[in-house]
Structures are given as structure tokens and as C-alpha cells.
Design an enzyme around this catalytic site. Structure first.
Site, PDB file in Angstrom:
ATOM      1  N   ASP A  48     -13.438   4.417 -26.479  1.00 23.32           N
ATOM      2  CA  ASP A  48     -12.029   4.099 -26.747  1.00 23.32           C
ATOM      3  C   ASP A  48     -11.734   2.638 -26.417  1.00 23.32           C
ATOM      4  O   ASP A  48     -12.579   1.934 -25.862  1.00 23.32           O
ATOM      5  CB  ASP A  48     -11.099   5.035 -25.967  1.00 23.32           C
ATOM      6  CG  ASP A  48     -11.605   5.372 -24.572  1.00 23.32           C
ATOM      7  OD1 ASP A  48     -12.378   4.575 -24.013  1.00 23.32           O
ATOM      8  OD2 ASP A  48     -11.220   6.423 -24.042  1.00 23.32           O
ATOM      9  N   HIS A  65      -8.151  15.203 -20.260  1.00 19.96           N
ATOM     10  CA  HIS A  65      -8.538  14.453 -21.459  1.00 19.96           C
ATOM     11  C   HIS A  65      -9.986  13.985 -21.386  1.00 19.96           C
ATOM     12  O   HIS A  65     -10.537  13.789 -20.308  1.00 19.96           O
ATOM     13  CB  HIS A  65      -7.570  13.281 -21.749  1.00 19.96           C
ATOM     14  CG  HIS A  65      -7.669  12.102 -20.839  1.00 19.96           C
ATOM     15  ND1 HIS A  65      -6.578  11.345 -20.467  1.00 19.96           N
ATOM     16  CD2 HIS A  65      -8.715  11.497 -20.226  1.00 19.96           C
ATOM     17  CE1 HIS A  65      -6.948  10.353 -19.685  1.00 19.96           C
ATOM     18  NE2 HIS A  65      -8.250  10.419 -19.519  1.00 19.96           N
TER      19      HIS A  65
END
Ligand code: F6R
Length: 249
Positions: free
Chosen positions: A64, A137
Site C-alpha cells: 500500500d 485490516h
């Protein structure tokens, strides 16, 4: 489960070595940022300095990247990964072989597809390293994210921004609201996954991931459906597990 964080790093590096050795062509390592993989990168650097292992012939893909940080911000994940891994003085990873989502792209949808195409052109990810958010997450796939999602732009939950504010002098306002992340479907395609969680603030998420139902309420629970996952925990992170009596989980 481990009581010494150095053993977690050693176990992760062992898996990485085996996965990269087993790869047919140039291997691809999926790399996370944040605190959890730091000792792993430290150990990879030490091994490289000792001539034992190198990432010179390896491609790395980031999980990410934040959107909207200044180009020279040290918190940019590209900068963090460069600092940790790139160059002969670190692990031998070449800068051209480090691939990070273009989170600042004007057209994030196209940028996300390009990142997916990059992963495909590398032949997929041989081993993906993951940390775990306190809310369950993985990558920046927050609770509620469909399991079918691929690389996409996300709005970070306030709890995630709060947790990550420690990298921004404790100022949540400086933590970007948006990021681009590999999706859960992307992550699940990695041939092998190693997840590291340390500290009691991860205990609830670890329990939900390992022993709870597979539900988008805990994105990491989808890892139960992956055939080759290693979860490396310290005692605090493992403290809510029913199966805690086992010496390794
Ligand atoms: C980082 C990432 C996140 C972190 C997670 C845990 O690239 O994708 O999912 O792995 O937020 O962060 P740490 O390790 O800092 O507790």
C-alpha cells in the site's frame, strides 16, 4: 507463538528464504510497512552484510501507499521501504525492482489497474509479508471491504489514522485520509503469506482472524481460506487465543 521478537524475525526470514529459493524465475516478495516487519528487514540487512542472503535478484511489491503526502515525506511507504531495503548497503534490492502503488495518480482507478498489471507481469507474489491492524485490516483493507476487491483507493478509518499517527509526531491531522492498497483478492493470490502481529493491542484482531468466522468485519479472517499462511505472534498478541496452549500457531 514466540517470547523473543528476534525469533519472529528469524522465522519470517526463514520462510522468505525458502519461498524465494523455490521460485522458478526472478522471485517476488510482497512487502509491508509499519512496525511489524521492521525486525525482519533488520535481519535481512544483517544477513546481506554477512553475505548470507541478498535481494539483488528479487522484485518487491508494496502492499500500500498513502495518498496526498509531500513528495519528500519520510512517511511515504516508498521512502520507508527504500530506507529499509534498497541498495547494496541494505539488502541489495534494486530501486527499479521496488514497485509501489501510484497512490497520488490523478486517475487512481487506472493507477490501481497498472499496479495489478505489474504484479501479474512479475508472475505474481511468491511470499507476501503482512502486519495486522487493530481493527483486523490487512493492507489498508478496512472492515467491510469485500473479499473480491483488488487494488483500490481507500479512505482510512480514524482508528487506523490514530494508530499510524505515531509515525507523524502523534498528530492525526497529518496522517493522510486516503491510501491505495492491494485488495483482499490481490493479497490472497500470493502463493504464501506470512503475517506478523506483536503486542496486546493486536490480541482482539488476532483472535477474530484465527478463531472467528470468515467475515468482512475482520478482513484478515479471509486468510483462513488461504492454503499457505504462517502467523507469527508474540505472547501478548496471542493472549486471547483459545488454542494458546499450542507452542506455535
Ligand atoms: C502496512 C499495512 C498495514 C499494517 C498494519 C499494522 O503496509 O498495510 O496493514 O501492516 O496497520 O501496522 P503495524 O505493523 O505498524 O502495527
Amino acid at each position: 507463538m514466540f517470547s523473543d521478537p528476534r525469533d519472529i524475525a528469524a522465522a519470517a526470514v526463514g520462510r522468505i528464504g525458502a519461498a524465494l529459493d523455490a521460485a522458478d524465475a526472478m522471485p517476488t516478495l510482497g512487502v509491508a510497512t509499519g512496525s511489524s516487519p521492521r525486525t525482519v528487514y533488520e535481519l535481512l540487512r544483517t544477513k546481506h552484510q554477512d553475505g548470507e542472503a541478498a535481494l539483488t535478484q528479487v522484485a518487491a511489491v508494496a502492499l500500500d501507499e498513502y495518498r496526498g503526502l509531500p513528495a519528500d515525506a519520510p512517511q511515504r511507504y516508498r521512502a520507508v521501504l527504500r530506507e529499509a531495503l534498497v541498495g547494496p548497503e541494505h539488502t541489495g534490492l534494486r530501486d527499479v525492482d521496488l514497485h509501489v502503488p501510484d497512490a497520488d495518480a490523478v486517475d487512481p482507478v487506472t493507477a490501481a489497474s497498472r499496479f495489478e498489471a505489474t504484479i501479474a507481469s512479475l508472475g505474481g507474489v511468491d511470499l507476501q509479508l503482512l502486519g495486522l491492524g487493530e481493527n483486523g485490516h490487512i493492507g489498508f483493507n478496512e472492515p467491510g471491504t469485500p473479499f473480491t476487491e483488488r487494488t483500490h483507493l481507500v479512505r482510512l478509518e480514524d482508528s487506523t489514522r490514530h494508530a499510524n499517527s505515531r509515525f507523524f509526531d502523534g498528530d492525526i491531522e497529518r496522517v493522510p485520509e486516503y491510501a491505495m492498497t492491494q485488495g483482499l483478492a490481490t493479497i490472497l493470490e500470493a502463493r504464501e503469506i506470512v503475517l506478523i502481529a506483536v503486542g496486546e493491542e493486536k490480541a482482539t484482531a488476532v483472535q477474530a482472524m484465527v478463531e472467528g468466522p470468515v467475515t468482512t468485519d475482520c478482513p484478515a479472517s479471509i486468510l483462513q481460506d488461504h492454503p499457505q499462511v504462517t502467523v507469527l505472534l508474540d505472547e501478548d498478541a496471542a493472549s486471547n487465543l483459545e488454542m494458546r496452549s499450542a507452542s506455535s500457531v
